[in-house]
Structures are given as C-alpha cells and as structure tokens.
Design an enzyme around this catalytic site. Structure first.
Site, PDB file in Angstrom:
ATOM      1  N   ASN A   1       0.814  -1.225   0.000  1.00 45.52           N
ATOM      2  CA  ASN A   1       0.000   0.000   0.000  1.00 45.52           C
ATOM      3  C   ASN A   1       0.843   1.268   0.000  1.00 45.52           C
ATOM      4  O   ASN A   1       0.378   2.324   0.428  1.00 45.52           O
ATOM      5  CB  ASN A   1      -0.967  -0.004   1.195  1.00 45.52           C
ATOM      6  CG  ASN A   1      -1.845  -1.230   1.218  1.00 45.52           C
ATOM      7  OD1 ASN A   1      -2.381  -1.630   0.175  1.00 45.52           O
ATOM      8  ND2 ASN A   1      -1.982  -1.856   2.376  1.00 45.52           N
ATOM      9  N   ARG A   2       2.064   1.145  -0.482  1.00 39.88           N
ATOM     10  CA  ARG A   2       2.990   2.274  -0.571  1.00 39.88           C
ATOM     11  C   ARG A   2       3.353   2.858   0.803  1.00 39.88           C
ATOM     12  O   ARG A   2       3.838   3.978   0.888  1.00 39.88           O
ATOM     13  CB  ARG A   2       2.436   3.387  -1.481  1.00 39.88           C
ATOM     14  CG  ARG A   2       2.231   2.947  -2.943  1.00 39.88           C
ATOM     15  CD  ARG A   2       3.564   2.498  -3.540  1.00 39.88           C
ATOM     16  NE  ARG A   2       3.464   2.230  -4.969  1.00 39.88           N
ATOM     17  CZ  ARG A   2       3.309   1.004  -5.500  1.00 39.88           C
ATOM     18  NH1 ARG A   2       3.208  -0.046  -4.716  1.00 39.88           N
ATOM     19  NH2 ARG A   2       3.258   0.852  -6.809  1.00 39.88           N
TER      20      ARG A   2
END
Length: 209
Positions: free
Chosen positions: A186-187
């Site tokens: 999810n970065r």
C-alpha cells in the site's frame, strides 16, 4: 505497471549500530540472494558550481567506515562537478528486492597509493581503457577510440605493466546521511535514515513514505 511490495519490513530495532554495518548486511543479501546484475552498481548524482545536476551509473569498488569508493577519470563531468561542489548522492537501486539505499555526503579524492593498488587489480584491457578514453569529452567516432586503444595495446602488451594514469583515480564519499528504503504494501514503505552527529555518533530517523 504497478507492483505490490512485500508485507514484511524492518524496524529500528533491526538496524545495525552504524550505517556502514547495515549497508554491509543489505549488500551481502543483494549479492547472494537478490538475483541482481552487478549489485555494486550505483547512481552517482553530482551538481556543478551553478547547481545543474547530472547522474550516471558507476560501480562501487570498496566501502568501510570511512566511506564509499569509486574510480573515474578526473577529467570526467562528475569529477569536474566534484571539484567545484563536493556534495554527492549515491543511490543503490535494488529493485528485485524492493530496496534502495541512498547515501549523501562529501566526496574527496583517494590517495595515489590507494589508487595505484586498485589500478593493479583491474584487467589489462580496463587498464588500457583508462588511458584510451578522455572520459566525457567529444570523440569523432568509434574508430578513433578503438585506434587509440590499439596503439596502447601495442605499446603495453598483455603481461607488461601499464602505468597508472595521472588523470585517473578514486573518490571516497564520506556519508553524512544514509537512508535504507524497504518497499511495503500500500505504498507505506519503511524509510529509516541514519544522520551523522557532531560527536561522531548516528541518529536514526523514520521518514514518512
């Protein structure tokens, strides 16, 4: 063109006492587990006296607590930049491992004895190449470069010692900050940075991704 990165990361408690020790851990993994072509390849970014940046890929040849060493022609663009502005950034882009290491610091030339000792370990052809190429200068065509190399190969055949070029040598980058970047889901990446302190110790900071 989007990849999901790994779920597991690393925490402050996982870090070594110094950035060079931590780099040695990750570099060892990159060299043995990372399936990387030339894990010692790094992007060296410099800026000239006017602040105009340039980047290129160079091979790391040594590292220890004093810093990270690479070699080049002292007439090259990067060497000219460093003569005017010694601040430099090194980036190790270990993409298959979803890792990066970013080193920022000050570059200084290595001593001639250290340069000569490394030069003697280079393959014969690479030694000749250091003489044949006036790095970063304009050359008429490939034939001119190969002709110069052929003349040098005739002058210094295999087995004969090639003198160390006076215009060629090393730079050692003494780190001021070293960031270890681990890609996460999810970065929400892990970014842990060592920052040098005046007393010689290191402060560890977590950066927002």
């Amino acid at each position: 063109m989007r990849q999901q990165y790994r779920a597991e990361g690393f925490a402050e408690s996982d870090l070594a006492a110094t950035p060079v020790e931590q780099f040695a851990r990750w570099f060892g993994q990159a060299a043995t587990e990372g399936r990387l072509f030339e894990p010692n390849a790094m992007v060296v970014s410099t800026a000239d006296a006017e602040g105009r940046p340039s980047s290129r890929t160079v091979l790391l040849k040594a590292f220890d607590e004093r810093g990270f060493v690479f070699y080049t022609n002292y007439g090259s663009r990067k060497a000219r930049d460093l003569a005017a502005n010694p601040y430099v950034a090194l980036l190790f882009p270990w993409h298959p491992m979803a890792r990066q290491v970013i080193v920022t610091g000050v570059a200084r030339r290595t001593g001639r004895d250290e340069t000569a000792a490394y030069f003697r370990t280079r393959p014969h052809g690479s030694q000749l190449g250091a003489w044949a190429s006036a790095q970063s200068s304009v050359v008429a065509d490939r034939a001119e470069l190969e002709s110069t190399y052929a003349e040098l190969a005739a002058r210094y055949p295999e087995g004969e010692q090639v003198p160390v070029p006076p215009h060629w040598g090393g730079f050692r980058v003494a780190p001021q900050e070293v960031e270890f970047w681990q890609g996460r889901e999810n970065r929400l990446h892990d970014r842990l940075r060592y920052a040098a302190q005046a007393d010689g110790s290191w402060r560890v900071e977590r950066l927002s991704p």
